[in-house]
Design a protein around this motif. Structure first.
Motif, PDB file in Angstrom:
ATOM      1  N   LEU A  44      22.360  63.903 -25.118  1.00 26.06           N
ATOM      2  CA  LEU A  44      20.928  63.596 -25.142  1.00 26.06           C
ATOM      3  C   LEU A  44      20.165  64.418 -24.103  1.00 26.06           C
ATOM      4  CD1 LEU A  44      21.049  59.715 -25.612  1.00 26.06           C
ATOM      5  CD2 LEU A  44      20.344  61.424 -27.284  1.00 26.06           C
ATOM      6  N   GLN A  45      20.755  64.644 -22.950  1.00 27.78           N
ATOM      7  CA  GLN A  45      20.106  65.474 -21.927  1.00 27.78           C
ATOM      8  C   GLN A  45      19.965  66.916 -22.415  1.00 27.78           C
ATOM      9  OE1 GLN A  45      22.634  64.793 -18.548  1.00 27.78           O
ATOM     10  NE2 GLN A  45      21.389  63.065 -17.798  1.00 27.78           N
ATOM     11  N   PHE A  46      20.999  67.424 -23.079  1.00 25.73           N
ATOM     12  CA  PHE A  46      20.930  68.779 -23.617  1.00 25.73           C
ATOM     13  C   PHE A  46      19.821  68.876 -24.659  1.00 25.73           C
ATOM     14  CE2 PHE A  46      22.086  71.725 -27.012  1.00 25.73           C
ATOM     15  CZ  PHE A  46      22.095  72.909 -26.310  1.00 25.73           C
ATOM     16  N   ALA A  47      19.729  67.887 -25.525  1.00 28.38           N
ATOM     17  CA  ALA A  47      18.688  67.889 -26.554  1.00 28.38           C
ATOM     18  C   ALA A  47      17.300  67.855 -25.922  1.00 28.38           C
ATOM     19  CB  ALA A  47      18.878  66.697 -27.497  1.00 28.38           C
ATOM     20  N   SER A  48      17.167  67.102 -24.856  1.00 27.92           N
ATOM     21  CA  SER A  48      15.887  67.024 -24.158  1.00 27.92           C
ATOM     22  C   SER A  48      15.507  68.385 -23.574  1.00 27.92           C
ATOM     23  CB  SER A  48      15.973  65.979 -23.059  1.00 27.92           C
ATOM     24  OG  SER A  48      14.813  65.974 -22.275  1.00 27.92           O
ATOM     25  N   ARG A  49      16.472  69.076 -22.986  1.00 31.98           N
ATOM     26  CA  ARG A  49      16.189  70.406 -22.427  1.00 31.98           C
ATOM     27  C   ARG A  49      15.907  71.410 -23.544  1.00 31.98           C
ATOM     28  NH1 ARG A  49      20.634  69.004 -19.234  1.00 31.98           N
ATOM     29  NH2 ARG A  49      21.955  70.442 -20.396  1.00 31.98           N
ATOM     30  N   ALA A  50      16.605  71.302 -24.637  1.00 35.60           N
ATOM     31  CA  ALA A  50      16.424  72.234 -25.751  1.00 35.60           C
ATOM     32  C   ALA A  50      15.020  72.115 -26.341  1.00 35.60           C
ATOM     33  CB  ALA A  50      17.475  71.984 -26.827  1.00 35.60           C
ATOM     34  N   LEU A  51      14.435  70.931 -26.290  1.00 31.37           N
ATOM     35  CA  LEU A  51      13.076  70.753 -26.811  1.00 31.37           C
ATOM     36  C   LEU A  51      12.044  71.509 -25.963  1.00 31.37           C
ATOM     37  CD1 LEU A  51      13.000  66.969 -27.780  1.00 31.37           C
ATOM     38  CD2 LEU A  51      12.908  68.924 -29.311  1.00 31.37           C
ATOM     39  N   ARG A  52      12.331  71.709 -24.710  1.00 35.14           N
ATOM     40  CA  ARG A  52      11.383  72.364 -23.808  1.00 35.14           C
ATOM     41  C   ARG A  52      11.454  73.888 -23.861  1.00 35.14           C
ATOM     42  NH1 ARG A  52      13.057  69.771 -18.560  1.00 35.14           N
ATOM     43  NH2 ARG A  52      14.325  68.319 -19.709  1.00 35.14           N
ATOM     44  N   VAL A  53      12.394  74.445 -24.566  1.00 35.97           N
ATOM     45  CA  VAL A  53      12.537  75.895 -24.661  1.00 35.97           C
ATOM     46  C   VAL A  53      11.458  76.429 -25.593  1.00 35.97           C
ATOM     47  CG1 VAL A  53      14.045  77.768 -25.479  1.00 35.97           C
ATOM     48  CG2 VAL A  53      15.000  75.836 -24.234  1.00 35.97           C
ATOM     49  N   THR A  54      10.770  77.512 -25.151  1.00 46.62           N
ATOM     50  CA  THR A  54       9.743  78.141 -25.994  1.00 46.62           C
ATOM     51  C   THR A  54      10.093  79.615 -26.167  1.00 46.62           C
ATOM     52  OG1 THR A  54       8.399  78.620 -24.051  1.00 46.62           O
ATOM     53  CG2 THR A  54       7.897  76.599 -25.228  1.00 46.62           C
ATOM     54  N   ASN A  55       9.742  80.142 -27.292  1.00 46.72           N
ATOM     55  CA  ASN A  55      10.001  81.546 -27.618  1.00 46.72           C
ATOM     56  C   ASN A  55       8.673  82.250 -27.808  1.00 46.72           C
ATOM     57  OD1 ASN A  55      12.751  81.200 -27.649  1.00 46.72           O
ATOM     58  ND2 ASN A  55      12.813  80.692 -29.840  1.00 46.72           N
ATOM     59  N   CYS A  56       8.619  83.485 -27.346  1.00 46.61           N
ATOM     60  CA  CYS A  56       7.442  84.318 -27.557  1.00 46.61           C
ATOM     61  C   CYS A  56       7.900  85.571 -28.303  1.00 46.61           C
ATOM     62  CB  CYS A  56       6.800  84.708 -26.236  1.00 46.61           C
ATOM     63  SG  CYS A  56       6.165  83.313 -25.309  1.00 46.61           S
ATOM     64  N   ALA A  57       7.647  85.608 -29.549  1.00 48.39           N
ATOM     65  CA  ALA A  57       8.083  86.731 -30.366  1.00 48.39           C
ATOM     66  C   ALA A  57       6.986  87.791 -30.391  1.00 48.39           C
ATOM     67  CB  ALA A  57       8.382  86.265 -31.781  1.00 48.39           C
ATOM     68  N   HIS A  58       7.380  89.061 -30.340  1.00 46.42           N
ATOM     69  CA  HIS A  58       6.427  90.160 -30.482  1.00 46.42           C
ATOM     70  C   HIS A  58       7.119  91.311 -31.209  1.00 46.42           C
ATOM     71  CE1 HIS A  58       8.546  91.024 -26.702  1.00 46.42           C
ATOM     72  NE2 HIS A  58       8.332  92.295 -26.981  1.00 46.42           N
ATOM     73  N   VAL A  59       6.282  92.124 -31.805  1.00 49.18           N
ATOM     74  CA  VAL A  59       6.802  93.222 -32.611  1.00 49.18           C
ATOM     75  C   VAL A  59       7.157  94.382 -31.694  1.00 49.18           C
ATOM     76  CG1 VAL A  59       6.233  94.851 -34.464  1.00 49.18           C
ATOM     77  CG2 VAL A  59       5.383  92.513 -34.552  1.00 49.18           C
ATOM     78  N   ASN A  60       8.306  94.934 -31.881  1.00 46.65           N
ATOM     79  CA  ASN A  60       8.719  96.105 -31.117  1.00 46.65           C
ATOM     80  C   ASN A  60       7.939  97.311 -31.618  1.00 46.65           C
ATOM     81  OD1 ASN A  60      10.575  94.706 -29.613  1.00 46.65           O
ATOM     82  ND2 ASN A  60      12.277  95.124 -31.018  1.00 46.65           N
ATOM     83  N   GLU A  61       7.380  98.071 -30.680  1.00 48.26           N
ATOM     84  CA  GLU A  61       6.629  99.257 -31.055  1.00 48.26           C
ATOM     85  C   GLU A  61       7.434 100.496 -30.676  1.00 48.26           C
ATOM     86  OE1 GLU A  61       2.262  99.199 -30.242  1.00 48.26           O
ATOM     87  OE2 GLU A  61       2.863  97.530 -28.958  1.00 48.26           O
TER      88      GLU A  61
END
Length: 171
Positions: free
Chosen positions: A40-57
Motif C-alpha cells: 500500500l505504501q508503494f502504491a501511494s508513492r506510485a500515485l505521486r509520480v508525474t511524467n513530462c513527455a516532450h518531443v525529441n527534436e
C-alpha cells in the motif's frame, strides 16, 4: 457478507464459518500484514509520480546555434533589466540614507551653535558677577576703612590711612 455486530462466535455463526477457519484467516492476515502495508505504501508513492513527455527534436548545428544566440540575448536583456532595477533601488536607498545623515548633521550643528551661544552667555554673566563682587568688596573695604578712621578719631588715636589693613569678607 458478514456483519460484525457481536462477539467472534456470533460473527462466525452468522457467516457460517467454524472457529478454526476464522482463527486461520486471522493468522494468515497477521502473517501477511507487513507485506500488505509495504504494498500500500508503494502504491501511494506510485500515485505521486508525474511524467513530462516532450518531443525529441533533431536540430542542425546552424539552427541550434541560432537558438542559443537568441537565448543568450534574452538572458542578457533580463540581466541588464534586473541589474538596473536593483541599482536604481540601491541608489534610492543610498540617497535616503544620505539625506537622513545630512539632516542629522544639520541638527547637531544647530545644537552645537546653541550650546556655544549659551556658553558665551554664561561666561558673560560670570564676568559681570565677578565685577559686581569686586565692586561690592571694594565698597565694603572703603566703608570699613572710613568707619575705622572715624572711630580712631573719636578715640583720639591719630592713625594714618597707610596703617589700616583691608579685611576680606567671605560671602
Amino acid at each position: 457478507m458478514c456483519c460484525f455486530a457481536g462477539s467472534e462466535l456470533e460473527m462466525c455463526d452468522a457467516c457460517g464459518l467454524t472457529i478454526e477457519y476464522f482463527y486461520g484467516v486471522c493468522l494468515k492476515i497477521e502473517i501477511h500484514a507487513d507485506e500488505t502495508k509495504s504494498s500500500l505504501q508503494f502504491a501511494s508513492r506510485a500515485l505521486r509520480v508525474t511524467n513530462c513527455a516532450h518531443v525529441n527534436e533533431i536540430l542542425t548545428d546552424a539552427a541550434l546555434l541560432k537558438r542559443q544566440k537568441k537565448e543568450i540575448e534574452e538572458l542578457r536583456a533580463k540581466l541588464q533589466g534586473s541589474h538596473s532595477e536593483h541599482f536604481e533601488e540601491e541608489i534610492l536607498n543610498l540617497r535616503n540614507t544620505l539625506l537622513k545623515t545630512e539632516l542629522e548633521r544639520e541638527r547637531i550643528a544647530l545644537e552645537l551653535e546653541e550650546e556655544k551661544k549659551a556658553q558665551v552667555e554664561r561666561e558673560r554673566r560670570l564676568q559681570e558677577q565677578a565685577k559686581k563682587i569686586e565692586n561690592l568688596s571694594s565698597m565694603v573695604l572703603y566703608s570699613n576703612r572710613d568707619e575705622n578712621h572715624d572711630h580712631y578719631k573719636k578715640v583720639g588715636l591719630g592713625l594714618t590711612t597707610n596703617s589700616i589693613q583691608p579685611v576680606e569678607l567671605q560671602l
